[in-house]
Design a protein around this motif. Structure first.
Motif, short mmCIF file in Angstrom:
data_model
loop_
_atom_site.label_atom_id
_atom_site.label_comp_id
_atom_site.label_asym_id
_atom_site.label_seq_id
_atom_site.Cartn_x
_atom_site.Cartn_y
_atom_site.Cartn_z
N VAL A 137 -45.26 19.34 -7.51
CA VAL A 137 -45.26 19.70 -8.93
C VAL A 137 -46.59 20.34 -9.30
N LEU A 138 -47.69 19.73 -8.86
CA LEU A 138 -49.02 20.28 -9.16
C LEU A 138 -49.17 21.70 -8.61
N GLU A 139 -48.79 21.88 -7.34
CA GLU A 139 -48.95 23.18 -6.70
C GLU A 139 -48.09 24.26 -7.36
N HIS A 140 -46.82 23.96 -7.55
CA HIS A 140 -45.92 24.99 -8.07
C HIS A 140 -46.11 25.23 -9.56
N ARG A 141 -46.53 24.23 -10.30
CA ARG A 141 -46.86 24.46 -11.71
C ARG A 141 -48.07 25.39 -11.79
N GLN A 142 -49.06 25.14 -10.93
CA GLN A 142 -50.25 26.01 -10.95
C GLN A 142 -49.88 27.44 -10.58
N ARG A 143 -48.96 27.60 -9.64
CA ARG A 143 -48.51 28.95 -9.28
C ARG A 143 -47.82 29.63 -10.47
N VAL A 144 -47.01 28.87 -11.19
CA VAL A 144 -46.35 29.41 -12.38
C VAL A 144 -47.39 29.80 -13.42
N LEU A 145 -48.34 28.91 -13.66
CA LEU A 145 -49.39 29.21 -14.64
C LEU A 145 -50.22 30.43 -14.22
N ASP A 146 -50.49 30.55 -12.91
CA ASP A 146 -51.22 31.72 -12.42
C ASP A 146 -50.40 32.99 -12.62
N ASN A 147 -49.09 32.91 -12.32
CA ASN A 147 -48.19 34.06 -12.56
C ASN A 147 -48.30 34.51 -14.01
#
Length: 167
Positions: free
Chosen positions: A93-103
């Motif tokens: 969750v932490l990793e993929h949320r950060q990827r979404v936020l970065d996107n």
């Protein structure tokens, strides 16, 4: 007639380069743009590449949302799972949320696409959660498919909230 022949020759050469060496075609296109050589641009392929770039950004967002939503669902539905199992879900969750936020930070206009992306990604995230839930072992309860909501139970604010974990 000679000018038309030169234009046709340029178009043929651009097509061949595009098909033969995409990276070199990109470098030449960038140089043409920098030098204001607009007549030398391979417009057809340039448009194609820009369209694909937009699709790529959207696909990356949906892909990260799928995994994020799947693991948020698992944390919600399998809240009774051992902490050792849930630890990897929290990390995901932490990793993929950060990827979404970065996107979204890199491409702010994707925010307009976010509701549609969540809707499209949720079904796949749900399937992922169901399949992974069936892999439960060592006395861990295997959730029923009906335990996973058909529609996304999370708001966009929750999905993007760095302190939200599905419950």
């Amino acid at each position: 007639m000679l000018a038309d022949d030169l234009v046709n020759l340029r178009d043929i050469m651009a097509n061949k380069l595009y098909e033969r060496d995409l990276q070199l075609w990109i470098e030449q296109t960038i140089n043409h743009l920098k030098n204001g050589e607009f007549a030398s641009l391979d417009i057809e392929h340039l448009i194609e590449e820009l369209v694909d770039l937009g699709k790529s950004e959207k696909n990356a967002l949906k892909s990260n949302l799928k995994i994020l939503l799947g693991h948020l669902l698992k944390l919600q539905v399998q809240s009774d799972a051992p902490e050792t199992m849930k630890a990897s879900w929290y990390s995901s969750v932490l990793e993929h949320r950060q990827r979404v936020l970065d996107n979204l930070a890199d491409t702010p206009s994707l925010r307009r696409f976010l509701p549609e992306a969540v809707e499209k990604a949720y079904g796949d995230g749900r399937k992922l959660a169901i399949k992974e839930g069936k892999l439960a072992k060592f006395g861990v309860r295997v959730p029923k498919e009906r335990d996973y909501p058909i529609n996304c139970p999370f708001s966009i604010e929750q999905i993007l909230d760095e302190d939200f974990y599905g419950s």
